[in-house]
Design a protein around this motif. Structure first.
Motif, short mmCIF file in Angstrom:
data_model
loop_
_atom_site.label_atom_id
_atom_site.label_comp_id
_atom_site.label_asym_id
_atom_site.label_seq_id
_atom_site.Cartn_x
_atom_site.Cartn_y
_atom_site.Cartn_z
N ASP A 111 0.87 -1.19 0.00
CA ASP A 111 0.00 0.00 0.00
C ASP A 111 0.89 1.23 0.00
N PHE A 112 0.91 1.94 -1.11
CA PHE A 112 1.93 2.98 -1.24
C PHE A 112 1.40 4.41 -1.29
N ILE A 113 0.14 4.61 -0.94
CA ILE A 113 -0.30 6.01 -0.76
C ILE A 113 -0.90 6.15 0.63
N TYR A 114 -0.81 7.36 1.16
CA TYR A 114 -1.30 7.63 2.52
C TYR A 114 -2.80 7.31 2.60
N GLY A 115 -3.19 6.73 3.71
CA GLY A 115 -4.60 6.43 3.91
C GLY A 115 -4.88 4.94 3.84
N PHE A 116 -3.95 4.19 3.26
CA PHE A 116 -4.17 2.75 3.15
C PHE A 116 -3.06 1.98 3.86
N GLY A 117 -3.48 0.97 4.61
CA GLY A 117 -2.51 0.10 5.27
C GLY A 117 -1.81 0.79 6.43
N ILE A 161 -8.68 5.68 -7.67
CA ILE A 161 -7.34 5.86 -7.09
C ILE A 161 -7.03 4.76 -6.09
N SER A 162 -8.08 4.34 -5.34
CA SER A 162 -7.85 3.29 -4.34
C SER A 162 -7.53 1.95 -4.98
N GLN A 163 -7.77 1.85 -6.28
CA GLN A 163 -7.47 0.58 -6.95
C GLN A 163 -6.28 0.68 -7.91
N THR A 164 -5.75 1.88 -8.06
CA THR A 164 -4.65 2.04 -9.02
C THR A 164 -3.42 2.67 -8.34
N GLU A 165 -3.49 3.97 -8.09
CA GLU A 165 -2.35 4.70 -7.52
C GLU A 165 -1.89 4.09 -6.20
N ARG A 166 -2.84 3.56 -5.49
CA ARG A 166 -2.55 2.98 -4.18
C ARG A 166 -1.47 1.90 -4.27
N PHE A 167 -1.46 1.14 -5.32
CA PHE A 167 -0.49 0.05 -5.44
C PHE A 167 0.73 0.44 -6.28
N ALA A 168 0.59 1.47 -7.09
CA ALA A 168 1.72 1.89 -7.94
C ALA A 168 1.59 3.38 -8.24
N PRO A 169 1.98 4.22 -7.29
CA PRO A 169 1.80 5.66 -7.49
C PRO A 169 2.61 6.20 -8.67
N THR A 170 1.98 7.00 -9.47
CA THR A 170 2.67 7.50 -10.68
C THR A 170 3.12 8.95 -10.51
N VAL A 171 2.17 9.85 -10.24
CA VAL A 171 2.53 11.26 -10.09
C VAL A 171 2.74 11.55 -8.61
N THR A 172 3.99 11.83 -8.27
CA THR A 172 4.34 12.02 -6.86
C THR A 172 5.29 13.22 -6.71
N CYS A 173 5.57 13.58 -5.45
CA CYS A 173 6.36 14.79 -5.24
C CYS A 173 7.63 14.54 -4.42
N GLY A 174 7.82 13.32 -3.93
CA GLY A 174 8.95 13.04 -3.04
C GLY A 174 10.26 12.92 -3.81
N PRO A 175 11.34 12.65 -3.10
CA PRO A 175 12.64 12.57 -3.75
C PRO A 175 12.81 11.36 -4.68
N TYR A 176 11.91 10.39 -4.57
CA TYR A 176 12.03 9.19 -5.40
C TYR A 176 10.71 8.88 -6.12
N ASN A 177 10.87 8.35 -7.32
CA ASN A 177 9.72 7.90 -8.09
C ASN A 177 9.55 6.40 -7.90
N PHE A 178 8.31 6.00 -7.86
CA PHE A 178 8.02 4.58 -7.74
C PHE A 178 8.26 3.92 -9.10
N VAL A 179 9.03 2.84 -9.10
CA VAL A 179 9.29 2.13 -10.36
C VAL A 179 8.52 0.80 -10.39
N SER A 180 8.72 -0.01 -9.37
CA SER A 180 8.02 -1.29 -9.37
C SER A 180 7.99 -1.91 -7.98
#
Lengths: 605, 323
Positions: free
Chosen positions: A40-46, A227-246
């Motif tokens: 779970d990779f976005i805030y609010g889940f898990g 979003i709860s079924q997509t970005e939550r598991f693989a966030p695409t547009v983000t603002c932190g120092p690292y981008n999610f790859v896989s």
């Protein structure tokens, strides 16, 4: 045949050279070993701490505030150009933010005030909760209840002022509150990516999210679900120092975000890749020494720590845990409803012995609800260090018990401590003829449980306490710990060995105020004390700038806590973050884990 | 053959129903509350209660057990294995990757297992009492007696930590893309768990092959074949081995299917994200639906293995008529 041989050899050569290029933890990549990652990779889940590493590295760092190394809140000047705080006639407090104009999402789009307002409108909406998210973002702001319950489409306490200016208004009911920044701080979500056809309407009455689309696809209801079924598991547009790859085969791969402006100190990531990889915890430190992973964090086992300390190519950063493991009492359940019984039990164990046995000496004992890294502790060090120390003292335990109802023997005569020997069998009774029995519940395969048993079995007989211990799995332990008050005749246990931790917001109101007495998950020790009610309320009611007053109240709280002793603090670990010698800048501390200081970490070839 | 298959499949139905009831009942009897575990503990009391109730509804935990069972069976038949509380996504999605990883691992283990147990088992039987026979018997005894975690940890200690030849566990990382090197790196990560599982599987199987061959070699038709003057190789491989194949094929088929349901301990030791590893995580996190699905998978594999073994008997021994 010769051609075939040449072809086979050439293929083998290419394969070998490519294997030689197989990515490993060389320059630019840091592999961090971790226990299980849920995904779970976005805030609010898990609620996994290891998923949170990914959440913070990808979606964090653009908040308006950050926590300093001594646990205080500070404005993040990388993000905030100006912050004005005003109080209106009703007592509401408005935080007006002017943002820096060079912040960007990882897709190159600018981060604007809309994104911060959008976060509050999104995460406080009933639709987000309906999509399975759990968030308390926006709570404490004016109009939160009406908006969150769905009674109003407008969130009154949130206003979009200009492209780079917005405000949030804290409800007067929540004020004054020493940690009001908890209500007033904000972080962004990528509105342009999450709701492409949405708009924010904002006026003096507040803000609301509207859609310009004709279909329902872009409404909050469907948007939150998507979003709860997509970005939550693989966030695409983000603002932190690292981008999610896989996230594949139990490993999360993150790549440096070139659009990231910097952390609170303005630093950008120095490692190109960060990989968080599941590893067998039995061999975690061995894997650092071996070079299979670059770092493992929060190591507490003495044997592993010794191994790392003795390896020339391995470095470590150690810091005190912001919390402790201990024996947690139910203060509403006889006989531990009497503070003197609880204190007597504390004087019937040798905590230094437990510290040695449980964590091999890598830690310390505390006498209150505090951690050594807290700024309040540093302010009050002398007084805190002079709190009554809970050391093994059977005579004093008997003195304390003589102040309770448990002062008789089986025959109704006065309890004679000289008859209480290590063999047991001579117990204290109350005037109703009920024996003094303390029932402890500990988890299985737990050396703290074993040590509590050793200590109390050896010492309780000297004080006439019939000590009994039961082992169970952790979920049964939690059932009795959280819901003991609700178990009726099934209720059996007085104490439990568990551990707890603190965050930067030290607000014991929810832990010890009688308002939350007998409420599931809240006041878990079930303490009811007027002085505790008064002090926990008073601690909240200081203005943020009243640091001295808060600090003094904090000391009062610690003294009262030590007196009432809802918990016997047994040990506070010395955490060790262990990493390869090639890494530098790994300056973690109780308030900054490795993700918080990721931009300081670099790796030499 | 088809009629036999149809009969076997029909006879499986009550077995499967019984298994589903047992598996569902056992998992539901486990202590713990998966809904409570999924709720953010930082929430306020009212929010937590609302989120908790919503989660119970989502997981159908608010329904009586028989209703939960019927709903689960109906959904399972349609390919919906439920919602994984631990992973917050459909169970079907959760088990795909571990299933693939377990399959990959076990393809290697099976190949090595067959390649080792058949020639060595046969040689042990043919050269009964020789040094080689005694060596492999001791190996078999030791390998069979040792706990699998001990074999795994010993291999890690020796080959990964001391000699530093291989990674001590984990799986390939695709940070730099899925190029040729990435696929080759799979081999590097596969060696230790494959070795560990191969040792465990051959330790037991090798004795079955030896015993089956010894039994076959003691038969009258072998004496007849030898008295006819047939070469020893023909006697061993065409006459004895062929007849020893029934017990051998049973062992191989059963062990292959058993391995497909994952090896909880070995996968855990090597941090290999397979079915066994996922099952351990699911149990630790009280992920009922995932546990049920994985247990169901194991039992279905066991039933399938039995059918496949029956069919194989007909193939390896023409005297057995499946009709």
């Amino acid at each position: 045949m010769k051609r075939l041989l040449v072809l086979v050899l050439a293929t083998a050569l290419v394969a070998v050279s490519l294997v030689g290029c197989t990515p490993n933890s060389t320059s630019g990549t840091m592999i961090v070993g971790s226990p299980a990652i849920s995904g779970d990779f976005i805030y609010g889940f898990g609620n996994s701490s290891y998923d949170k590493w990914v959440k913070d590295l990808t979606g964090g760092f653009m908040g308006t505030h950050y926590v300093t190394a001594d646990g205080a809140y500070a404005v993040n000047e990388t993000v905030v150009k100006d912050l004005k705080i005003d109080k209106d006639a009703d007592g509401n407090k408005t935080y007006t933010y002017e943002l820096q104009q060079d912040l960007k999402w990882n897709d190159g789009e600018p981060i604007t005030a809309k994104d911060y307002v959008f976060t509050l409108l999104w995460e406080a909406s009933p639709e987000w909760a309906g999509a399975g998210a759990t968030s308390s973002n926006g709570d404490g702001l004016v109009g939160y209840e009406a908006y969150h319950e769905g009674d109003s489409k407008v969130f009154a306490g949130v206003k979009l002022i200009e492209d780079y200016k917005f405000s949030v208004t804290i409800d007067a009911e929540q004020l004054p509150y020493f940690y009001e920044v908890e209500y007033g701080s904000c972080r962004p979500l990528p509105m342009h990516a999450w709701t492409v056809k949405a708009a924010i309407e904002s006026d003096e009455n507040g803000s609301q999210l509207t859609t310009t689309a004709e279909t329902e696809e872009w409404t909050l209801k469907y948007g939150t679900k998507r979003i709860s079924q997509t970005e939550r598991f693989a966030p695409t547009v983000t603002c932190g120092p690292y981008n999610f790859v896989s996230f594949e085969n139990n490993a999360v791969t993150l790549k440096a975000n070139p659009e990231f402006k910097g952390d609170w100190a303005g630093k950008k990531p120095q490692l190109e890749f960060v990989i968080i990889k599941y590893i067998n915890q039995d061999t975690d430190v061995d894997q650092v020494i071996n070079g299979s992973v670059d770092a493992v964090v929060g190591v507490i086992e003495a044997e592993k720590i010794e191994k790392a300390r003795n390896d020339a190519n391995t470095k470590f950063t150690d810091y005190p845990r912001n919390g402790y493991g201990g024996v947690f009492f139910h203060c509403d359940f006889s006989p531990t409803n009497d503070p003197n019984v609880r204190k007597a039990l504390a004087y019937l164990m040798d905590r230094d012995e437990i510290l040695k046995n449980v964590i091999g000496g890598y830690g310390s004992t505390v006498n209150g609800m505090y951690g050594f890294a807290q700024w309040m502790y540093k302010d009050n060090k002398e007084a805190i260090d002079n709190l009554p120390n809970l050391v093994l003292n059977q005579d004093y335990a008997n003195d304390l018990l003589d102040e309770t109802e448990w002062v008789y023997d089986k025959d109704g005569n006065a309890f004679d401590r000289s008859k209480a020997t290590k063999d047991g069998g001579y117990f204290r009774y109350n005037k109703e003829g009920k024996p003094l029995v303390v029932e402890h519940l500990g988890s299985e395969d737990n050396n703290v449980t074993d040590n509590v048993e050793i200590q109390w079995k050896a010492n309780c007989p000297y004080a006439g306490i019939d000590f009994r211990l039961t082992r169970c799995d952790f979920s049964k332990l939690l059932k009795h710990y959280y819901g003991g008050f609700d178990l009726g005749a099934e209720r059996q246990y007085n104490s439990f060995n568990l551990a707890t931790g603190f965050t930067a917001t030290f607000d014991p109101y929810y832990d010890y105020h009688s308002k939350f007495y007998h409420q599931m998950y809240m006041q878990t020790e079930q303490l009811k004390d007027d002085r505790m009610d008064e002090i926990t309320v008073r601690m909240r009611r200081y203005e943020p700038e009243q640091k001295q007053e808060y600090s003094a109240a904090w000391l009062e709280f610690q003294q009262l806590w030590n007196e009432l002793l809802p918990v016997i603090p047994l040990y506070s670990n010395q955490y060790h973050d262990i990493y390869r010698g090639k890494l530098s800048g790994f300056n973690t501390n109780p308030y900054h884990d490795w993700t918080d200081i990721i931009c300081q970490i670099s790796k030499t070839k | 053959m088809l009629r036999y298959l149809a009969k076997r499949l029909i006879s499986m139905i009550p077995v499967v129903i019984a298994i589903t009831i047992v598996v569902f009942g056992m998992v539901k009897a486990m202590p713990g509350d998966p809904a409570a575990m999924m709720i953010n503990p930082a929430l306020k009391e009212e929010q937590r209660i609302a989120a908790y109730n919503a989660m119970r509804e989502k997981l159908s935990l608010d329904k009586p057990l028989p209703v939960q069972y019927v709903k689960w069976v109906a959904a399972t038949v349609q390919g919906d294995l439920g919602w994984s509380a631990m992973n917050n996504r459909p169970v079907r999605d959760v088990i795909l990757e571990p299933l693939k990883n377990t399959l990959i691992l076990n393809v290697f283990v099976t190949v090595f297992q067959i390649a080792i147990i058949l020639p060595i088992g046969v040689m042990m039987a043919v050269k009964r009492g020789s040094f080689m026979d005694r060596f492999w018997q001791v190996f078999s005894l030791v390998g069979y007696s040792m706990p699998s975690f001990f074999i795994g940890l010993s291999l890690i200690f020796l080959l990964a930590l001391k000699l530093k030849w291989l990674p001590p566990g984990g799986m390939p990382i695709s940070a730099y893309g899925k190029n040729f090197a990435y696929y080759v790196s799979w081999l590097k990560y596969l060696i230790l768990p494959t070795l560990s599982l191969t040792i465990i599987s051959i330790a037991g199987a090798i004795r079955y092959v030896r015993n089956a061959m010894i039994e076959a070699l003691d038969q009258d038709y072998i004496r007849t074949a030898r008295s006819k003057g047939l070469p020893e190789k023909v006697v061993i491989y065409s006459h004895a081995f062929r007849n020893a194949l029934i017990p051998i094929s049973t062992i191989i088929i059963m062990s292959v299917f058993a391995m497909l349901s994952g090896s909880a301990i070995t996968e855990q030791v090597f941090a290999w994200k397979g079915i066994g590893h996922t099952l351990v995580l699911a149990l630790n996190n009280r992920d009922y639906m995932l546990v049920i699905a994985l247990n169901l998978l194991s039992t279905m594999l066991a039933i399938t293995a039995n059918i496949v073994a029956d069919i194989t008997y007909g193939i390896v021994d023409p005297r057995i008529k499946l009709e």
